[in-house]
Design a protein around this motif. Structure first.
Motif, PDB file in Angstrom:
ATOM      1  N   PHE A   2      10.356  -0.860   7.212  1.00 35.36           N
ATOM      2  CA  PHE A   2      11.626  -0.127   7.123  1.00 35.36           C
ATOM      3  C   PHE A   2      11.408   1.357   6.870  1.00 35.36           C
ATOM      4  N   PHE A   3      10.505   1.703   5.953  1.00 37.47           N
ATOM      5  CA  PHE A   3      10.273   3.098   5.613  1.00 37.47           C
ATOM      6  C   PHE A   3       9.102   3.699   6.378  1.00 37.47           C
ATOM      7  N   SER A   4       7.946   3.051   6.312  1.00 33.60           N
ATOM      8  CA  SER A   4       6.735   3.657   6.874  1.00 33.60           C
ATOM      9  C   SER A   4       6.732   3.673   8.389  1.00 33.60           C
ATOM     10  N   GLY A   5       7.403   2.739   9.024  1.00 33.44           N
ATOM     11  CA  GLY A   5       7.480   2.763  10.484  1.00 33.44           C
ATOM     12  C   GLY A   5       8.027   4.092  10.984  1.00 33.44           C
ATOM     13  N   PRO A   6       9.270   4.446  10.610  1.00 35.66           N
ATOM     14  CA  PRO A   6       9.827   5.727  11.059  1.00 35.66           C
ATOM     15  C   PRO A   6       9.145   6.945  10.449  1.00 35.66           C
ATOM     16  N   ARG A   7       8.519   6.791   9.311  1.00 34.26           N
ATOM     17  CA  ARG A   7       7.909   7.952   8.668  1.00 34.26           C
ATOM     18  C   ARG A   7       6.611   8.371   9.354  1.00 34.26           C
ATOM     19  N   PHE A   8       5.835   7.401   9.815  1.00 33.63           N
ATOM     20  CA  PHE A   8       4.500   7.711  10.315  1.00 33.63           C
ATOM     21  C   PHE A   8       4.293   7.402  11.794  1.00 33.63           C
TER      22      PHE A   8
ATOM     23  N   ILE B 104      16.177   4.724 -18.800  1.00 33.48           N
ATOM     24  CA  ILE B 104      16.392   5.146 -17.417  1.00 33.48           C
ATOM     25  C   ILE B 104      15.048   5.489 -16.795  1.00 33.48           C
ATOM     26  N   LEU B 105      14.754   4.853 -15.668  1.00 33.06           N
ATOM     27  CA  LEU B 105      13.538   5.143 -14.907  1.00 33.06           C
ATOM     28  C   LEU B 105      13.941   5.760 -13.576  1.00 33.06           C
ATOM     29  N   ARG B 106      13.526   6.987 -13.348  1.00 37.44           N
ATOM     30  CA  ARG B 106      13.805   7.637 -12.068  1.00 37.44           C
ATOM     31  C   ARG B 106      12.669   7.327 -11.119  1.00 37.44           C
ATOM     32  N   PHE B 107      12.948   6.394 -10.210  1.00 39.38           N
ATOM     33  CA  PHE B 107      11.922   5.854  -9.327  1.00 39.38           C
ATOM     34  C   PHE B 107      11.452   6.872  -8.300  1.00 39.38           C
ATOM     35  N   SER B 108      10.150   6.889  -8.097  1.00 34.77           N
ATOM     36  CA  SER B 108       9.543   7.522  -6.934  1.00 34.77           C
ATOM     37  C   SER B 108       9.804   6.647  -5.709  1.00 34.77           C
ATOM     38  N   HIS B 109       9.569   7.227  -4.523  1.00 34.47           N
ATOM     39  CA  HIS B 109       9.574   6.391  -3.316  1.00 34.47           C
ATOM     40  C   HIS B 109       8.461   5.350  -3.442  1.00 34.47           C
ATOM     41  N   THR B 110       8.803   4.093  -3.193  1.00 36.48           N
ATOM     42  CA  THR B 110       7.904   2.972  -3.457  1.00 36.48           C
ATOM     43  C   THR B 110       7.584   2.215  -2.178  1.00 36.48           C
ATOM     44  N   GLN B 111       6.304   1.843  -2.020  1.00 38.38           N
ATOM     45  CA  GLN B 111       5.875   1.060  -0.857  1.00 38.38           C
ATOM     46  C   GLN B 111       4.869   0.005  -1.274  1.00 38.38           C
ATOM     47  N   ASP B 112       4.958  -1.163  -0.646  1.00 36.31           N
ATOM     48  CA  ASP B 112       3.821  -2.071  -0.663  1.00 36.31           C
ATOM     49  C   ASP B 112       2.747  -1.443   0.228  1.00 36.31           C
ATOM     50  N   ALA B 113       1.509  -1.493  -0.219  1.00 35.09           N
ATOM     51  CA  ALA B 113       0.443  -0.849   0.549  1.00 35.09           C
ATOM     52  C   ALA B 113       0.387  -1.372   1.978  1.00 35.09           C
ATOM     53  N   GLY B 114       0.623  -2.664   2.156  1.00 32.17           N
ATOM     54  CA  GLY B 114       0.536  -3.256   3.484  1.00 32.17           C
ATOM     55  C   GLY B 114       1.538  -2.720   4.478  1.00 32.17           C
ATOM     56  N   GLU B 115       2.564  -2.035   4.001  1.00 28.16           N
ATOM     57  CA  GLU B 115       3.583  -1.481   4.896  1.00 28.16           C
ATOM     58  C   GLU B 115       3.151  -0.180   5.560  1.00 28.16           C
ATOM     59  N   LEU B 116       2.193   0.509   4.996  1.00 32.19           N
ATOM     60  CA  LEU B 116       1.901   1.877   5.415  1.00 32.19           C
ATOM     61  C   LEU B 116       1.500   1.986   6.878  1.00 32.19           C
ATOM     62  N   LEU B 117       0.816   0.979   7.409  1.00 31.93           N
ATOM     63  CA  LEU B 117       0.351   1.017   8.802  1.00 31.93           C
ATOM     64  C   LEU B 117       1.107   0.031   9.680  1.00 31.93           C
ATOM     65  N   ASP B 118       2.308  -0.319   9.263  1.00 34.05           N
ATOM     66  CA  ASP B 118       3.117  -1.294   9.990  1.00 34.05           C
ATOM     67  C   ASP B 118       4.269  -0.570  10.692  1.00 34.05           C
ATOM     68  N   GLU B 119       4.221  -0.534  12.018  1.00 35.68           N
ATOM     69  CA  GLU B 119       5.271   0.142  12.790  1.00 35.68           C
ATOM     70  C   GLU B 119       6.653  -0.436  12.539  1.00 35.68           C
ATOM     71  N   GLU B 120       6.710  -1.711  12.132  1.00 35.36           N
ATOM     72  CA  GLU B 120       7.989  -2.389  11.964  1.00 35.36           C
ATOM     73  C   GLU B 120       8.543  -2.269  10.549  1.00 35.36           C
TER      74      GLU B 120
END
Length: 327
Positions: free
Chosen positions: A174-180, A156-172
């Motif tokens: 799914f996760f990083s857009g609304p987060r930042f 069993i692996l309890r996943f952390s919140h995961t992102q592709d790095a390229g998503e972090l500065l992308d307004e569109e």
């Protein structure tokens, strides 16, 4: 052969690519084609026939597929996929004589946003306060049942919140857009039906695109783990092959959480957008999950710090800008 469920998802696609680069034979199973080539079955975890077909000749299973939603209208589907679908997959794997079954759980089983102690270890009480976290806890119980009753090794692996790095500065994204970004956050909350929060966010709109620094009602900045997909893949591959992984439960994620008060100025310096600060009602997001067990037991080493991820994110944002200008 290794079966990867959720093979068209963020982590699944990366895992499949990593395995194939190591000349491992892989079959994907997902609701939609991944478009990456190789063998895959398009089907649902609710479809017993698709699962039976996918399990043919399989020696190991990486069960990464799941249904995640915050909408009450999706709750039946989430339980059908994450709980009953996991049961079907485990039963089929056991009958097929699978060697090892890796289950992607979540930090939401603790819960992370209301921890009893920090850092959160694998021994923290399991008390999910989200429907998604509950489905993952029920999935873990199904995995434990098969570990007790059969010969199949489970992890069993309890996943952390995961992102592709390229998503972090992308307004569109799914996760990083609304987060930042403020306006994507407003649209997200409206889609959830959270009109009071949407109105709070609107009251901070300065008339131009901006970032949002989220804090709780006492002014404490949010803090959470954000782990690069590449580090998650490294941990999953260790769980697949390491002899000491069998029967274990491991938090998988970055070494340290990210404090939003420190992160947002770095993001703003890369985008040139201003920051607005919003204090949300309640305790807010604030946690630190320990990955000490997987580091000490399996030798996991997180490579992608937030600064490295931001470097990649800035390059991806420049590429998107160049493409938009070229259109």
């Amino acid at each position: 052969m290794i079966l990867v469920t959720g093979s068209a998802g963020r982590v699944g696609r990366a895992v499949v690519a990593a395995l194939r680069s190591r000349d491992r034979i892989v079959r994907g199973l997902d609701l939609r084609p991944s478009g990456t080539g190789g063998e895959e079955i398009v089907g649902s975890l609710e479809d017993a026939e698709a699962i039976f077909k996918a399990m043919d000749g399989v020696s190991d299973v990486l069960h990464l597929g799941a249904f995640m939603s915050w909408l009450s209208a999706d709750r039946d589907s989430m339980f059908a996929v994450n709980v009953e679908g996991t049961r079907r997959l485990l039963d089929a794997a056991s009958l097929a004589g699978v060697r090892r079954f890796i289950f992607a759980s979540s930090g939401e089983v603790y819960p992370e946003n209301r921890p009893e102690f920090l850092p959160i270890t694998e021994d923290h009480p399991l008390r999910p306060n989200s429907p998604y976290g509950l489905t993952k806890l029920l999935g873990e119980e199904l995995v434990h049942f098969h570990q007790r009753m059969g010969r199949m090794e489970t992890v069993i692996l309890r996943f952390s919140h995961t992102q592709d790095a390229g998503e972090l500065l992308d307004e569109e994204s799914f996760f990083s857009g609304p987060r930042f970004f403020l306006r994507p956050r407003i649209r997200q909350q409206l889609s959830f039906g959270n009109t009071a929060i949407a109105d709070l966010l609107r009251s901070h709109d300065i008339g131009e695109p901006s970032h949002i620094l989220a804090r709780n009602e006492d002014g404490r900045p949010f803090r959470m783990h954000i782990t690069d997909t590449r580090d998650m893949v490294a941990g999953i591959l260790l769980a697949l092959d390491h002899p000491k992984a069998a029967g274990g439960t491991f938090n998988l994620g970055a070494d340290e959480p990210v404090n939003f008060a420190e992160l947002l100025p770095k993001i703003s310096s890369l985008t040139g957008l201003p920051i607005v600060t919003v204090d949300f009602p309640g305790d807010g997001v604030y946690y630190h999950t320990s990955n000490e067990r997987i580091r000490n037991t399996l030798g996991f080493e997180a490579q992608w710090t937030m600064d490295r991820m931001l470097d990649d994110a800035a390059a991806a944002r420049r590429r998107r800008g160049a493409m938009e200008q070229g259109q």
